[in-house]
Design an enzyme around this catalytic site. Structure first.
Site, PDB file in Angstrom:
ATOM      1  N   ASN A 104      19.485 -18.287  30.724  1.00 36.24           N
ATOM      2  CA  ASN A 104      19.477 -17.163  31.949  1.00 36.24           C
ATOM      3  C   ASN A 104      20.536 -16.240  31.838  1.00 36.24           C
ATOM      4  O   ASN A 104      21.380 -16.342  31.555  1.00 36.24           O
ATOM      5  CB  ASN A 104      19.816 -18.122  33.372  1.00 36.24           C
ATOM      6  CG  ASN A 104      18.492 -19.369  33.402  1.00 36.24           C
ATOM      7  OD1 ASN A 104      17.413 -19.274  32.678  1.00 36.24           O
ATOM      8  ND2 ASN A 104      18.707 -20.140  34.350  1.00 36.24           N
ATOM      9  N   HIS A 121      21.573 -15.866  26.086  1.00 32.03           N
ATOM     10  CA  HIS A 121      20.901 -14.680  25.881  1.00 32.03           C
ATOM     11  C   HIS A 121      21.379 -13.499  26.664  1.00 32.03           C
ATOM     12  O   HIS A 121      20.807 -12.534  26.973  1.00 32.03           O
ATOM     13  CB  HIS A 121      19.343 -14.622  26.656  1.00 32.03           C
ATOM     14  CG  HIS A 121      18.331 -15.769  25.766  1.00 32.03           C
ATOM     15  ND1 HIS A 121      17.269 -16.484  26.307  1.00 32.03           N
ATOM     16  CD2 HIS A 121      18.542 -16.219  24.501  1.00 32.03           C
ATOM     17  CE1 HIS A 121      16.780 -16.965  25.470  1.00 32.03           C
ATOM     18  NE2 HIS A 121      17.476 -17.012  24.257  1.00 32.03           N
ATOM     19  N   CYS A 129      26.587   0.413  25.516  1.00 34.86           N
ATOM     20  CA  CYS A 129      25.969   1.693  24.985  1.00 34.86           C
ATOM     21  C   CYS A 129      25.147   1.638  23.963  1.00 34.86           C
ATOM     22  O   CYS A 129      25.674   1.178  22.744  1.00 34.86           O
ATOM     23  CB  CYS A 129      27.248   2.621  24.848  1.00 34.86           C
ATOM     24  SG  CYS A 129      26.888   4.077  23.850  1.00 34.86           S
ATOM     25  N   CYS A 155      30.215   8.433  26.450  1.00 31.60           N
ATOM     26  CA  CYS A 155      29.190   9.490  25.519  1.00 31.60           C
ATOM     27  C   CYS A 155      27.914  10.053  26.023  1.00 31.60           C
ATOM     28  O   CYS A 155      27.506  10.774  25.511  1.00 31.60           O
ATOM     29  CB  CYS A 155      29.072   9.132  24.134  1.00 31.60           C
ATOM     30  SG  CYS A 155      27.797   7.791  24.281  1.00 31.60           S
ATOM     31  N   GLY A 191      14.810 -27.040  33.215  1.00 32.85           N
ATOM     32  CA  GLY A 191      13.983 -25.896  33.521  1.00 32.85           C
ATOM     33  C   GLY A 191      13.705 -24.947  32.739  1.00 32.85           C
ATOM     34  O   GLY A 191      13.677 -23.620  32.853  1.00 32.85           O
TER      35      GLY A 191
HETATM   36  N1  APR Z   1      13.118 -27.241  38.231  1.00 33.31           N
HETATM   37  C1  APR Z   1      12.896 -27.561  36.989  1.00 33.31           C
HETATM   38  N2  APR Z   1      12.234 -26.738  36.065  1.00 33.31           N
HETATM   39  C2  APR Z   1      11.156 -25.715  36.620  1.00 33.31           C
HETATM   40  C3  APR Z   1      11.475 -25.611  38.254  1.00 33.31           C
HETATM   41  C4  APR Z   1      12.498 -26.007  38.824  1.00 33.31           C
HETATM   42  N3  APR Z   1      12.316 -26.043  40.316  1.00 33.31           N
HETATM   43  N4  APR Z   1      10.398 -24.487  38.458  1.00 33.31           N
HETATM   44  C5  APR Z   1       9.756 -24.321  37.139  1.00 33.31           C
HETATM   45  N5  APR Z   1      10.180 -25.143  36.233  1.00 33.31           N
HETATM   46  C6  APR Z   1       9.971 -25.058  34.777  1.00 33.31           C
HETATM   47  C7  APR Z   1       8.533 -24.604  34.412  1.00 33.31           C
HETATM   48  O1  APR Z   1       7.815 -25.858  34.223  1.00 33.31           O
HETATM   49  C8  APR Z   1       8.821 -24.078  32.889  1.00 33.31           C
HETATM   50  O2  APR Z   1       8.738 -25.025  32.021  1.00 33.31           O
HETATM   51  O3  APR Z   1      10.893 -24.055  34.048  1.00 33.31           O
HETATM   52  C9  APR Z   1      10.358 -23.618  33.047  1.00 33.31           C
HETATM   53  C10 APR Z   1      10.332 -21.910  32.798  1.00 33.31           C
HETATM   54  O4  APR Z   1      10.123 -21.508  31.691  1.00 33.31           O
HETATM   55  P1  APR Z   1      10.095 -20.125  31.255  1.00 33.31           P
HETATM   56  O5  APR Z   1       9.477 -19.170  32.367  1.00 33.31           O
HETATM   57  O6  APR Z   1       9.374 -20.040  29.866  1.00 33.31           O
HETATM   58  O7  APR Z   1      11.538 -19.792  31.125  1.00 33.31           O
HETATM   59  P2  APR Z   1      12.604 -20.027  29.952  1.00 33.31           P
HETATM   60  O8  APR Z   1      12.097 -21.251  29.341  1.00 33.31           O
HETATM   61  O9  APR Z   1      13.909 -19.903  30.472  1.00 33.31           O
HETATM   62  O10 APR Z   1      12.191 -18.864  28.839  1.00 33.31           O
HETATM   63  C11 APR Z   1      12.938 -18.639  27.920  1.00 33.31           C
HETATM   64  O11 APR Z   1      12.267 -16.683  27.322  1.00 33.31           O
HETATM   65  O12 APR Z   1      11.329 -14.595  28.230  1.00 33.31           O
HETATM   66  C12 APR Z   1      12.571 -15.213  27.572  1.00 33.31           C
HETATM   67  O13 APR Z   1      14.588 -14.585  27.325  1.00 33.31           O
HETATM   68  C13 APR Z   1      13.604 -15.142  28.049  1.00 33.31           C
HETATM   69  O14 APR Z   1      15.387 -16.608  28.297  1.00 33.31           O
HETATM   70  C14 APR Z   1      14.183 -16.481  28.514  1.00 33.31           C
HETATM   71  C15 APR Z   1      13.293 -17.333  27.255  1.00 33.31           C
END
Ligand code: APR
Length: 248
Positions: A104, A121, A129, A155, A191
């Site tokens: 995140n 990330h 810059c 710059c 998550g």
């Molecule tokens: N508690 C736990 N998990 C949850 C909740 C919750 N309240 N709500 C949603 N989720 C889960 C979803 O089921 C899903 O599997 O969180 C996950 C979110 O997945 P993504 O949206 O793909 O996010 P993430 O895994 O962090 O993405 C990875 O992708 O887009 C790039 O750089 C960006 O860091 C990011 C990376």
């Protein structure tokens, strides 16, 4: 073992002697009203990552890229850490062997007071810059920016958000810090959809090194079948229940 027994056995592993590593993704911030990327209403439903989160997109249209990042900064500035962030912050103070590696960029773990956070990330609250007139990024919490793209104060070139875009390498310091955190006794994956690498490979590497791995997610992911324990549910509820058990 029943869910209840699994839960209790996990709680017994969360001790002051244990090395506890938590890997988090956008799902941890969902309860704070911050959209995830791939879930329902996720950012990538309305926007195409290759049009907004790549160096090529920024080179081609920095204005549009910055409009999106400035919108996200405004949204996150108005959000607050939720119970999941709070419990992890408390654990970071209570457990000497605690480490948190997050994908995140929203800064909510830090705002909750979490110690020992690795920003795998980068951060939405740091800028750099784009002409690299300065070697590293620096904090900037201007919301909203008066001008987009915001100019580099040294710059005049465009600033860029200090986040890791698709196709870019993970910063060496973050990679090294995450690597160290994989030597742990318990590894919680909370998550994340576990589809974006190299982050999605961290948990399995921790397991290969002997960690007891646990996934917390309301939905199944590619990691669900590869971890020792998958706890289907929302982070803010499951972590809150775990904390109650630890306190009892
Ligand atoms: N508690 C736990 N998990 C949850 C909740 C919750 N309240 N709500 C949603 N989720 C889960 C979803 O089921 C899903 O599997 O969180 C996950 C979110 O997945 P993504 O949206 O793909 O996010 P993430 O895994 O962090 O993405 C990875 O992708 O887009 C790039 O750089 C960006 O860091 C990011 C990376």
């Amino acid at each position: 073992m029943s869910f209840e027994e699994d839960f209790r056995s996990l709680a017994r592993r969360l001790t002051r002697e244990a090395r506890i590593t938590v890997l988090t993704g956008a799902g941890v911030s969902a309860a704070s009203g911050v959209p995830t990327f791939r879930g329902p209403g996720g950012l990538w439903k309305d926007f195409r990552p290759e049009e907004l989160a790549t160096p090529e997109a920024f080179a081609k249209d920095p204005q549009t890229v910055w409009e999106w990042y400035d919108w996200r900064r405004q949204k996150i500035a108005g959000a607050a850490p939720n119970r999941a962030h709070e419990v992890l912050a408390a654990w970071s103070r209570r457990f000497p062997g605690f480490a948190l590696v997050t994908q995140n960029v929203d800064g909510l773990h830090e705002r909750a007071g979490t110690a020992n956070v690795t920003r795998f990330h980068g951060s939405l609250w740091e800028v750099a810059c784009s002409a690299k007139c300065r070697p590293s990024s620096w904090p900037d919490d201007t919301v909203p920016f008066p001008r987009l793209p915001p100019p580099c104060p040294s710059c005049g070139a465009n600033l860029r958000p200090a986040v890791v875009w698709f196709g870019e390498a993970i910063p060496a310091a973050a990679l090294a810090s995450a690597e160290r955190a994989l030597d742990c006794d318990v590894c919680l994956i909370v998550g994340t959809s576990s589809v974006v690498y190299p982050a999605a490979g961290l948990a399995l590497e921790a397991r290969r090194r002997g960690a007891f791995t646990v996934e917390i997610n309301p939905e199944a992911t590619p990691a669900s079948g590869a971890v020792d324990l998958a706890l289907p549910g929302r982070a803010e509820e499951i972590l809150d229940d775990l904390e109650d058990l630890l306190a009892s």
